[in-house]
Enzyme design. Sequence first.
Site, short mmCIF file in Angstrom:
data_model
loop_
_atom_site.label_atom_id
_atom_site.label_comp_id
_atom_site.label_asym_id
_atom_site.label_seq_id
_atom_site.Cartn_x
_atom_site.Cartn_y
_atom_site.Cartn_z
CB ALA A 92 -7.10 3.65 -23.42
CE LYS A 93 -0.63 0.97 -27.59
NZ LYS A 93 -1.23 2.09 -28.37
#
Lengths: 277, 277
Positions: A92-93
Amino acid sequence: MTRAELIHEIKTKRSFLCVGLDTDIAKIPEFLLDYEDPVYEFNKRIIEATSDLCVAYKPNIAFYEYRGAEGWNSLQKTWSLIPSNCFTIADAKRGDIGNTASMYARAFFDEEQGGLGFDSITVAPYMGEDSVKPFLEFDNKWAIVLALTSNQGSADFQNTLDQDGYQLFEKVIVKTNGWGTEKNLMYVVGATRGEAFKTIRKHAPNHFLLVPGVGAQGGSLEDVCNYGMNEDCGLLVNATRSIIYASDGKDFAEKAREEALALQKQMESELIKANII
Amino acid sequence: MTRAELIHEIKTKRSFLCVGLDTDIAKIPEFLLDYEDPVYEFNKRIIEATSDLCVAYKPNIAFYEYRGAEGWNSLQKTWSLIPSNCFTIADAKRGDIGNTASMYARAFFDEEQGGLGFDSITVAPYMGEDSVKPFLEFDNKWAIVLALTSNQGSADFQNTLDQDGYQLFEKVIVKTNGWGTEKNLMYVVGATRGEAFKTIRKHAPNHFLLVPGVGAQGGSLEDVCNYGMNEDCGLLVNATRSIIYASDGKDFAEKAREEALALQKQMESELIKANII
């Protein structure tokens, strides 16, 4: 999943393969479009065909999020399906200030509060300590911090030398090292940056590294192992497109298995070479 | 929304206020919990009470995402409700490689493909050019790049001096400047870092800056205007908690309006002082 359990799975399956689930509805075999949730059906068949050959799955959250509520449902169902002997990574960073990071942590970690139950999430370090720490406050959950990524743009900032002679990705590793432990912190290091693994291992000899970029992106598994493997293996090597899109026909799951098997065999050799199994 | 339209709204409403919609179901007035979608009901009343006083709304995506598919629905309904004379910001702080960034761009920008129709999204710069550019490829849509954030951890990496004497946040501004224009690129600069606005304006004299940190976080509106305002105003100053949680009773919308009005009046003075209106 704990570090000890992850190492156990690597030794049992003789593999440190992570399969990326960047499932694009525009790329999956046409016959699946007749199902109510084609993305889930695709993931289901991929997981069934590969879960004995890999130790981790990494859904790329963007590919679910762009389909809104419907995509989120596919993600939830996919996560539920992944066997408990596979490590799960929400790619998802995310990276935001304290109270917001806590919300993201709940979204991906906290099943009891209506969230998903991933083992780990990828985190961007730009906003510093209070953006990373909320992900480190859950038992047996991991933050996987971006260090040196596999894309072209990674050189724009990650290789910037500071006045102490450190590149930014080194500073990220050295600093974040103090915020967690080898039991709840990993780093993303692109396979396309083989030469950099030596530098990474200088700063993080024991941490696990999540390594994208093998396969379609052209990184070499051998280089990654030569420079990056430690005595616990210390690597999760991700392949996505080369596996999940190995065929666009009815045999896609079978072909995915063949690709995963080929990688597993290479990984087995590397593990034997390093006396890990 | 175009830059010219945004400036027009600022002059018409005599305000450069952005209201943050970090709507936490645990913090909203209890009576709303009887509704089918309490978060949407809360946002609806806040928007109705403040939309003539502000020029932008900024839902913090984490607060929707942690509620899964249900949260995504609240977000979609909230976005649909925001009047077209308000600029909309998806505060998502996304940042990933090219094809993934394109997916995020579709999720937040591309109504025709089932996404939301936000005017802009906040973007983390760590992964470099190919992680930012996909957000700049849509007409009249904006990327708002994190430069110098308002949180404590921002000093961990953002102030790191490189060998040319630039701090990382300066390098981010200088580099990203070349990837877009003043018409599709803004920067996040925390109000708590008043002294830094001079440095920012040296590198980005004309860009709009999104400024969180006024209100509950303690930043000074006057300092921000003294050092950060340009001849088109060039500022969107965000307040969240001081407005949306001004009261936890039945009068929450009324109290939110009072807080927004007080800020709008201060902003009006600053716009007059700077000869913008």
